[in-house]
Motif scaffolding. Sequence first.
Motif, PDB file in Angstrom:
ATOM      1  N   GLU A 167      35.949  40.087  34.228  1.00 42.45           N
ATOM      2  CA  GLU A 167      36.366  39.426  33.006  1.00 42.45           C
ATOM      3  C   GLU A 167      35.769  38.025  33.051  1.00 42.45           C
ATOM      4  O   GLU A 167      35.715  37.412  34.123  1.00 42.45           O
ATOM      5  CB  GLU A 167      37.896  39.338  32.946  1.00 42.45           C
ATOM      6  N   ARG A 204      36.852  35.272  32.386  1.00 42.18           N
ATOM      7  CA  ARG A 204      37.747  34.208  32.832  1.00 42.18           C
ATOM      8  C   ARG A 204      37.991  34.230  34.344  1.00 42.18           C
ATOM      9  O   ARG A 204      38.795  33.457  34.846  1.00 42.18           O
ATOM     10  CB  ARG A 204      39.083  34.340  32.100  1.00 42.18           C
ATOM     11  N   THR A 205      37.341  35.120  35.052  1.00 44.38           N
ATOM     12  CA  THR A 205      37.600  35.232  36.493  1.00 44.38           C
ATOM     13  C   THR A 205      37.012  34.044  37.246  1.00 44.38           C
ATOM     14  O   THR A 205      35.845  33.689  37.051  1.00 44.38           O
ATOM     15  CB  THR A 205      36.998  36.545  37.033  1.00 44.38           C
ATOM     16  N   ASP A 252      38.643  33.972  42.873  1.00 43.83           N
ATOM     17  CA  ASP A 252      39.148  35.347  42.784  1.00 43.83           C
ATOM     18  C   ASP A 252      38.014  36.364  42.890  1.00 43.83           C
ATOM     19  O   ASP A 252      38.208  37.469  43.399  1.00 43.83           O
ATOM     20  CB  ASP A 252      39.934  35.539  41.480  1.00 43.83           C
ATOM     21  N   ARG A 271      37.245  36.668  46.635  1.00 43.77           N
ATOM     22  CA  ARG A 271      38.319  37.311  47.392  1.00 43.77           C
ATOM     23  C   ARG A 271      38.543  38.770  46.984  1.00 43.77           C
ATOM     24  O   ARG A 271      38.692  39.636  47.833  1.00 43.77           O
ATOM     25  CB  ARG A 271      39.641  36.542  47.202  1.00 43.77           C
ATOM     26  N   ASP A 272      38.579  39.000  45.682  1.00 45.12           N
ATOM     27  CA  ASP A 272      39.074  40.294  45.216  1.00 45.12           C
ATOM     28  C   ASP A 272      37.983  41.222  44.702  1.00 45.12           C
ATOM     29  O   ASP A 272      38.245  42.396  44.449  1.00 45.12           O
ATOM     30  CB  ASP A 272      40.133  40.072  44.126  1.00 45.12           C
ATOM     31  N   ALA A 299      47.632  38.187  51.414  1.00 48.69           N
ATOM     32  CA  ALA A 299      46.921  38.262  50.132  1.00 48.69           C
ATOM     33  C   ALA A 299      45.449  38.614  50.305  1.00 48.69           C
ATOM     34  O   ALA A 299      44.742  38.813  49.318  1.00 48.69           O
ATOM     35  CB  ALA A 299      47.069  36.947  49.363  1.00 48.69           C
ATOM     36  N   ASN A 305      43.407  44.189  49.744  1.00 50.05           N
ATOM     37  CA  ASN A 305      43.384  44.884  48.453  1.00 50.05           C
ATOM     38  C   ASN A 305      43.270  46.368  48.748  1.00 50.05           C
ATOM     39  O   ASN A 305      42.599  46.759  49.710  1.00 50.05           O
ATOM     40  CB  ASN A 305      42.195  44.436  47.601  1.00 50.05           C
ATOM     41  N   TRP A 357      48.396  44.611  39.975  1.00 53.81           N
ATOM     42  CA  TRP A 357      48.832  43.238  40.240  1.00 53.81           C
ATOM     43  C   TRP A 357      50.083  42.939  39.422  1.00 53.81           C
ATOM     44  O   TRP A 357      50.184  43.356  38.274  1.00 53.81           O
ATOM     45  CB  TRP A 357      47.751  42.248  39.852  1.00 53.81           C
ATOM     46  N   THR A 385      44.529  44.140  36.578  1.00 55.67           N
ATOM     47  CA  THR A 385      43.899  43.000  37.254  1.00 55.67           C
ATOM     48  C   THR A 385      44.872  41.823  37.294  1.00 55.67           C
ATOM     49  O   THR A 385      45.840  41.742  36.524  1.00 55.67           O
ATOM     50  CB  THR A 385      42.611  42.528  36.532  1.00 55.67           C
ATOM     51  N   TYR A 386      44.562  40.914  38.200  1.00 51.08           N
ATOM     52  CA  TYR A 386      45.352  39.687  38.309  1.00 51.08           C
ATOM     53  C   TYR A 386      45.352  38.918  36.996  1.00 51.08           C
ATOM     54  O   TYR A 386      46.387  38.435  36.520  1.00 51.08           O
ATOM     55  CB  TYR A 386      44.773  38.826  39.446  1.00 51.08           C
ATOM     56  N   GLU A 387      44.175  38.831  36.381  1.00 52.25           N
ATOM     57  CA  GLU A 387      44.060  38.040  35.150  1.00 52.25           C
ATOM     58  C   GLU A 387      44.922  38.634  34.042  1.00 52.25           C
ATOM     59  O   GLU A 387      45.587  37.912  33.294  1.00 52.25           O
ATOM     60  CB  GLU A 387      42.588  37.968  34.704  1.00 52.25           C
ATOM     61  N   GLN A 388      44.921  39.979  33.950  1.00 54.97           N
ATOM     62  CA  GLN A 388      45.726  40.630  32.905  1.00 54.97           C
ATOM     63  C   GLN A 388      47.221  40.438  33.165  1.00 54.97           C
ATOM     64  O   GLN A 388      48.001  40.197  32.247  1.00 54.97           O
ATOM     65  CB  GLN A 388      45.388  42.130  32.855  1.00 54.97           C
ATOM     66  N   ARG A 394      48.651  38.025  34.688  1.00 57.85           N
ATOM     67  CA  ARG A 394      49.024  36.638  34.435  1.00 57.85           C
ATOM     68  C   ARG A 394      49.092  36.371  32.930  1.00 57.85           C
ATOM     69  O   ARG A 394      50.032  35.726  32.448  1.00 57.85           O
ATOM     70  CB  ARG A 394      48.015  35.714  35.115  1.00 57.85           C
ATOM     71  N   GLU A 395      48.129  36.878  32.208  1.00 62.78           N
ATOM     72  CA  GLU A 395      48.164  36.689  30.747  1.00 62.78           C
ATOM     73  C   GLU A 395      49.392  37.391  30.168  1.00 62.78           C
ATOM     74  O   GLU A 395      50.086  36.844  29.310  1.00 62.78           O
ATOM     75  CB  GLU A 395      46.883  37.246  30.100  1.00 62.78           C
TER      76      GLU A 395
END
Lengths: 205, 766
Positions: free
Chosen positions: A69, A71-72, A76, A79-80, B35, B38, B44, B121-124, B126-127
């Motif tokens: 994405e 915005r990553t 991150d 790491r991911d 952390a 994965n 997430w 995902t982490y971003e999703q 969080r949003e």
Amino acid sequence: MDSSSPPRPTAATDRRGFIKQASGAVAVAMLAHPLLARADAEPSEPPPAPGMLRVTLNVNGQDRTCDLEARTTLLDTLRDHLHLPGTKKGCDHGTCGACTVHVDGQRVLSCLTLAAMAEGRKITTIEGLAAGENLHPVQQAFVDCDGFQCGFCTPGQIMSAAACLREGHARSDDEIREWMSGNLCRCAAYPNIVAAVRTARDRSA
Amino acid sequence: MKDVTIPNPAPKLVGADVSRVDGHRKVTGTADYTADYNFPRQAWACAAKSTIAKGRIAALDTAAAEKLPGVVAVYTWKNRPKIFPPKKEDSGFMVAEHLAPLADDAIHYHGQDIAFVVAETYEQAREGAGLIRATYEETPAVAQFSAPKRETPGKIYGEKSHLEKKADGVASVADAWQASPTHIDVTYVTPMVHHHPMEPHAVIAKWHTNRLTFYAPVQWMYGARNFLAASLALPEENVRVISHFVGGAFGCKGSSWMFMLIIAAAARDLDRPVKFVIERESMFTSVGYRPRTTQRLQLGADAEGRLQAMRHLTESNVSEVGPFVEAAGHRATSVMYASPNIEIDHQVYALTVNAPTFMRAPGEAPGMYALESAMDELAVALKMDPVQLRLANRTANHPMSALPFSSRNLEECYRVAGEKFGWAKRPPTPRARLDGDWWVGWGMASASYAAHRSNASARIRVLADGTAEVACASHDLGTGTYTIMTQAAADELGLPLEKVSAQLGDSTLPEAPVSGGSQSAASILPAVQMACRSALAKLKALATSEADAPLHGVAPADLEAADAGLRVKSDHSRHVTYAALFERSGEGAIEATEKVDPSAETKDKREQPSYSRTTTAYQSYGAFFVEVHVHRLTGETRVRRIVTAMDIGQPLNLKTARSQVIGGTAFGLGAALSEHSLFDEDSGAWITRDLGTYHVPVNADLPEIDVSFVGPPDFKFNALGARGLGEIGNTGITAAIGNAIYHATGARIRELPITPEKILSSLDEA
């Protein structure tokens, strides 16, 4: 600013610069995204999924491509997505320094850098600092001087220390303290970190 | 490392200046913290939090979050996954916050978890969490420190909240204080402060049918396992907790937190691994803090400085959902000085706020700050040197219980650190030295922390290649546990350090106690020794029992471990390596597991000392001497020198021991000068929510710290003579800095932290 002042983050790493660049980068990334994907992907590779951005990063001397994405953050991503978890997330705010990596040789906070902003630049992480089996002099000095306790901030400390030495900002203990103050260590290995930077400096001299 | 002295250099690895065995992993980024993991199919999670302190959720709009691409589940009180939250009386684990998660629509504090969003995902995630919209019916929060009724808490560390001893004929301690020729009455305030390990809490829950693997940085493997098993209705053996590396803890990873439970239950519900890493701002609302204390000290002394009466009266906040009490007088004034009359009292008041918990030197840190500041004020009132005042009140016995201390060398701490510091040259009056624009001041204080031990087990395996593995479910919080376990096993087995590997941080290993109370090393190393000795007994049998065994005919008692094998004590040329023994026997390994129960120790059976809390008091002591410079125009304080001597028995590793003392010292320096979690007494919300506004010390804040270890090993405490030292560094130093600021400026600041504006306003008065 005289040469002995504490470091100012580079444009990509301070908060205001980040917001300016980030919004620009996202906008550009969004606009350019289908083109970039076509340009970078091998003919046989399927295009990235809708809303995803294909990014190629040069990390520790290797080109690594992944779909993200837009915005990553670089942190991150490392790491991911790139399986390089040595770089740590301590605050995600640019306040602790645990995520410090080198971008084109400069220390950069990877939590305040979007991955898309690092394309075409040389990224070095803690995993890429040692030359094969041989520890970087700063890494060895951290072991010898007990420059850590829990070890969580240590990758960031070491990346900052290596840059600090290269920048010539380790001429005295006070200078080391000042230029290493962007990396928090709650265990407070600070006196030993100063000793480690001094030791690495003297061994390399 | 010339500034470290050791009174009784150990002949072997234990006690030596050994680099950490996990150092290479830590400097190459290959140490595995929670952390860093994965897993395939992992989702997430991210939490949404209440924005009011008290009331109920009138409406919770999750539609936008649920519609967000990538979101797989939104959990709220209406669809909480199946859990069985623990009850207050449950044992086998610690819970700081007695509030079932996502239980109903009630809000108990600002920042309470109201929803968990799980996404690809982490971003999703969080949003999604940011899209949760709650509307509330608000009710008044109890947020004013002065508002709530003061109440008497239950037991404080097993003691009553009111402790008192009086000399014959004394009507009350207050009377004895009033009647003392010199008496002072001073009140100190310590603010709420937060732990902030650099590693935020993180959990990953992974299920295989009805078995849970749970990655989380914790200070108590078995506690976390028991908590999860009880709350998920699983047999304990179905839960495995893994925590190979903990990125700092300081108390906030000792209790189990309810989000652990929600993530485990969500992973079961979704049938996929779920990862949750809390944001730095949530470290203020979700994982405890040190409560605020107000401490009134009344000290009375005769003309020679001998204490006639001590009163230490504390009020501290608790939470409406968390009963943890920040002891103060109980952990300081009860253990320090001889006095015929001592009164210690503790009252609490409940605020609408998240639960507090243990934080490095819980009780001792604020308690010793107040007591040792008051002792400095008494010295001023008596026109006595602060060290002389303390020497006038020395005691060999516990001031409250009258039990003898196993080993107490506090006066040696004053002497060693004081001489190194140059204390004899201290001008007696404050504001005596101005260096440019900087007032220069010297201060000192005593340090103290109780010595604890608990049941612990350890396992040793000696392998066919002549290497060994030592294992126990303990923790390395940066404390050096991997290293000292390795040192102890290597010593016992006569192996070089590199032939021994250590395992910890896994609840399938033999049980170890919570790594809190500075007890881990003192508890687990005796078990490591015992396990090694049991393994050696088996190896000795291999070497001697059969007719053609290499050392047949030698009594096992005449053999000792050395040079990677066994040798005859009286004839070192008769030696056989472990590898040779295994080659001959064809066995793959020798294994032994031993448990040490301190309360059951007897000298003859286990070669262990008689440890008894009913006959002996166990306590560590220390002293800090500090030089500060205070800017006369800006009020800025710089700590220029710190010299400390610690009486902690046998240091197990000079390098890591020194580091622990430095770390504790820095914690106390932060408390003295900069750390303050601002709490809004109107809204009940934390104001400081990041490391930009919560100021932990940085590199430039610390001077060189000169650490000495004094006093003999304490063999009455355990077989290693070691009392532990994770916390004592954070006792006394805060007072020493305040006392030095007084000496520099003449200004006595009685509310922490001692910030420039407080100094400036006091300078006007001084």
